[in-house]
Design an enzyme around this catalytic site. Structure first.
Site, short mmCIF file in Angstrom:
data_model
loop_
_atom_site.label_atom_id
_atom_site.label_comp_id
_atom_site.label_asym_id
_atom_site.label_seq_id
_atom_site.Cartn_x
_atom_site.Cartn_y
_atom_site.Cartn_z
N ALA A 23 0.83 -1.20 0.00
CA ALA A 23 0.00 0.00 0.00
C ALA A 23 0.88 1.26 0.00
CB ALA A 23 -0.97 -0.04 1.18
N SER A 24 0.58 2.19 0.91
CA SER A 24 1.29 3.48 0.91
C SER A 24 2.75 3.37 1.31
CB SER A 24 0.59 4.46 1.85
OG SER A 24 -0.65 4.85 1.32
N GLY A 25 3.19 2.19 1.72
CA GLY A 25 4.61 2.02 2.00
C GLY A 25 5.49 2.38 0.83
N SER A 26 4.95 2.24 -0.39
CA SER A 26 5.79 2.55 -1.55
C SER A 26 5.77 4.02 -1.94
CB SER A 26 5.40 1.67 -2.74
OG SER A 26 4.04 1.77 -3.08
N LYS A 27 5.10 4.88 -1.17
CA LYS A 27 5.23 6.32 -1.40
C LYS A 27 6.69 6.75 -1.27
CE LYS A 27 0.68 8.32 -0.31
NZ LYS A 27 -0.17 7.12 -0.16
#
Length: 326
Positions: A53-57
């Protein structure tokens, strides 16, 4: 924390995922729990790939910052200078830095300040979202919330806009930019953008409760992740990533990446350029939460300690992450 305590939490919560702790690359704890595929009873392993999820921002931020390093962008580059007539509601003074720090004030297609349920359907035709340009209709039509630079407000759409700007400045697609500018120099050989409708055998299917049963998240997320999150990775690759980042293998100015830019008191955290930061120490954090995915990883650059929890359910990572004080 003793292995038995983690096992107890995993059993009590039905945890499905991987817990990994290492110090300077030396593994202190690594264990998998639950099923990667419930239909075929495929167990998770420590090598299973999970959507984060947003970990790859953070990966989006680093791809953008590598373009800044190379002179293709500047932190003061305005979004409008590359958007042209696209997304006309984005203010003319919104910059790359505003977007990286969630201070742009732009309207968000996936607004986390609105009370919603993780099982809601937000994105319409998920199968059509295979490119960053395909997100333009979703990003359009959301009024500005506040003046650029006024305050912090977490904005998923801002990181899709960053992916779009990176493509236009970098002359390549977002996925290739991340592969060439982040994953390859970091040595992340098991991390990639995977289509949800053709997951390989070593990737976990994301699950969430719908109509009283657990179903996959295939209709809840874009079929192919873009700038605001959703890449698939392993616990070992995340550990590799942290070491590469602080070794300067991805960008030179790591200190600028993790320098606090905003206080986020409601989360008891601070924020840098695409990364969460502990409120009082130098620990750096990546975290993600979405339909059928939860993830948190922390890295202490002083001790080299990485603690990572990945799960293929929405609530799965949090009880163990709290117990590990992540």
């Amino acid at each position: 924390m003793p292995e038995g305590h983690i096992d107890k939490i995993a059993e009590e919560t039905g945890f499905s995922g991987v817990v990994w702790i290492d110090r300077d690359g030396q593994i202190e704890f690594a264990k998998a729990y639950g099923l990667a595929n419930r239909t075929y009873h495929v167990p998770n392993t420590v090598d299973t790939r999970f959507g984060i999820a947003s970990g790859s921002k953070g990966f989006t931020a680093l791809a953008v910052l590598s373009l800044v390093r190379d002179g293709a962008l500047g932190l003061d580059t305005t979004a409008r200078s590359l958007l042209g007539k696209d997304l006309p509601l984005i203010a003319d003074d919104v910059t790359i830095e505003h977007l990286l720090t969630h201070t742009s004030g732009i309207g968000d297609y996936l607004d986390e300040e609105v009370n919603t349920d993780i099982t809601d359907y937000f994105i319409g035709a998920a199968h059509e979202l295979t490119t960053t340009e395909a997100f333009l209709p979703l990003l359009d039509g959301h009024p500005t919330k506040f003046r650029a630079g006024e305050r912090f407000a977490y904005c998923n759409g801002g990181f899709v806009v960053l992916a779009l700007l990176a493509e236009r400045a970098g002359g390549a697609g977002y996925h290739d930019l991340v592969r060439e500018r982040v994953l390859r120099p970091a040595g992340m050989t098991r991390t990639d953008f995977l289509r949800s409708d053709e997951l390989p055998a070593d990737a976990a299917v994301g699950y969430l409760p719908l109509d009283g049963v657990n179903r996959s998240n295939i209709f809840h997320l874009p079929v192919l992740a873009t700038g605001d999150g959703g890449i698939h990775t392993t616990a070992a690759d995340i550990s590799t990533f942290w070491r590469a980042l602080f070794a300067g293998d991805i960008v030179d100015s790591v200190e600028e990446v993790v320098r606090p830019r905003c206080a986020v008191p409601e989360e008891s955290l601070r924020y840098g350029l695409g990364f969460w930061l502990h409120e009082s120490t130098d620990t750096v954090i990546l975290a993600g939460y979405d339909a059928g995915a939860s993830f948190k990883s922390t890295h202490d650059p002083h001790t080299g300690t990485t603690r990572t929890v990945l799960s293929n359910t929405s609530p799965g990572a949090w009880p163990i992450a709290r117990a590990l004080a992540l």
